[in-house]
Design an enzyme around this catalytic site. Structure first.
Site, PDB file in Angstrom:
ATOM      1  N   HIS A  78       0.793  -1.461   0.041  1.00  9.57           N
ATOM      2  CA  HIS A  78      -0.022   0.236  -0.020  1.00  9.57           C
ATOM      3  C   HIS A  78       1.125   1.236  -0.107  1.00  9.57           C
ATOM      4  O   HIS A  78       2.026   1.152   0.481  1.00  9.57           O
ATOM      5  CB  HIS A  78      -0.971   0.163   1.022  1.00  9.57           C
ATOM      6  CG  HIS A  78      -2.216  -0.963   1.062  1.00  9.57           C
ATOM      7  ND1 HIS A  78      -2.881  -1.015   2.062  1.00  9.57           N
ATOM      8  CD2 HIS A  78      -2.076  -2.120   0.182  1.00  9.57           C
ATOM      9  CE1 HIS A  78      -3.931  -2.093   1.683  1.00  9.57           C
ATOM     10  NE2 HIS A  78      -3.364  -2.833   0.763  1.00  9.57           N
ATOM     11  N   GLU A  80       0.621   4.089   1.930  1.00 10.56           N
ATOM     12  CA  GLU A  80       1.205   4.441   3.240  1.00 10.56           C
ATOM     13  C   GLU A  80       2.367   3.430   3.544  1.00 10.56           C
ATOM     14  O   GLU A  80       3.202   4.094   3.918  1.00 10.56           O
ATOM     15  CB  GLU A  80       0.081   4.409   4.153  1.00 10.56           C
ATOM     16  CG  GLU A  80      -1.335   5.176   3.689  1.00 10.56           C
ATOM     17  CD  GLU A  80      -2.276   4.338   2.973  1.00 10.56           C
ATOM     18  OE1 GLU A  80      -3.592   4.118   3.025  1.00 10.56           O
ATOM     19  OE2 GLU A  80      -1.814   3.327   1.977  1.00 10.56           O
ATOM     20  N   CYS A 106      -6.475   1.785   5.140  1.00 16.72           N
ATOM     21  CA  CYS A 106      -6.995   0.530   5.877  1.00 16.72           C
ATOM     22  C   CYS A 106      -6.245   0.057   6.953  1.00 16.72           C
ATOM     23  O   CYS A 106      -5.772   0.792   7.497  1.00 16.72           O
ATOM     24  CB  CYS A 106      -6.725  -0.587   4.622  1.00 16.72           C
ATOM     25  SG  CYS A 106      -4.852  -1.281   4.933  1.00 16.72           S
ATOM     26  N   CYS A 109      -2.726  -0.497   7.220  1.00 18.31           N
ATOM     27  CA  CYS A 109      -1.948   0.770   7.058  1.00 18.31           C
ATOM     28  C   CYS A 109      -2.208   1.509   8.339  1.00 18.31           C
ATOM     29  O   CYS A 109      -1.319   2.388   9.036  1.00 18.31           O
ATOM     30  CB  CYS A 109      -2.197   1.496   5.961  1.00 18.31           C
ATOM     31  SG  CYS A 109      -1.801   0.748   4.606  1.00 18.31           S
TER      32      CYS A 109
END
Length: 147
Positions: A78, A80, A106, A109
């Site tokens: 991801h 992040e 999410c 993260c």
């Protein structure tokens, strides 16, 4: 003069980062900032040196996995996560920094952001993850949605 606010300025950088994404389902970009200085950036895609989904296809799409669930089935890292990892690789502390992200983080993260001592998250688009929202509310992270 139509000068962007600081949040708009850094969000535009997150959107530019998202343009590098190789995800077939959702293009996400992130920028970590402290004292109005960019510390790191990230976008979602396969780990370095591995084939991206645009080459091998999307496993989650093939399996009809609902958005916001079963993150472990995705080959992508991801945005992040990549931003925090990039800072770590270069020895840059993200403690008390702000994360600008095109989408609400999410739960995976969010846990990383909490443990990395990110103090503020600014995002544009929502993301269907109730546990992420619950953990955010239990943390000390400030969050702000901007348009």
């Amino acid at each position: 003069m139509n000068r962007p606010t600081i949040d708009e300025y850094f969000m535009s950088m997150a959107e530019l980062s998202a343009s590098r994404s190789t995800c077939l389902r959702r293009k996400v970009g992130a920028v970590i900032v402290k004292d109005k200085q960019v510390l790191s950036t990230g976008y979602n895609g396969a780990p370095k040196e591995l084939p991206h989904c645009e080459k091998v296809g999307c496993r989650r799409k093939r399996m009809k996995v609902k958005s916001g669930t079963r993150h472990e089935l995705c080959r992508g890292v991801h945005a992040e996560q990549n931003a925090v990892i990039q800072a770590a690789v270069f020895g840059v502390s993200v403690k008390n920094a702000t994360l600008y992200c095109t989408h609400h983080p999410c739960v995976l993260c969010m846990k990383i952001l909490i443990n990395a001592d990110i103090k503020r998250v600014v995002y544009k688009e929502g993301y269907p993850d109730d546990l992420s929202q619950e953990m955010l509310e239990e943390s000390e992270i400030e969050i702000e949605k901007i348009d």
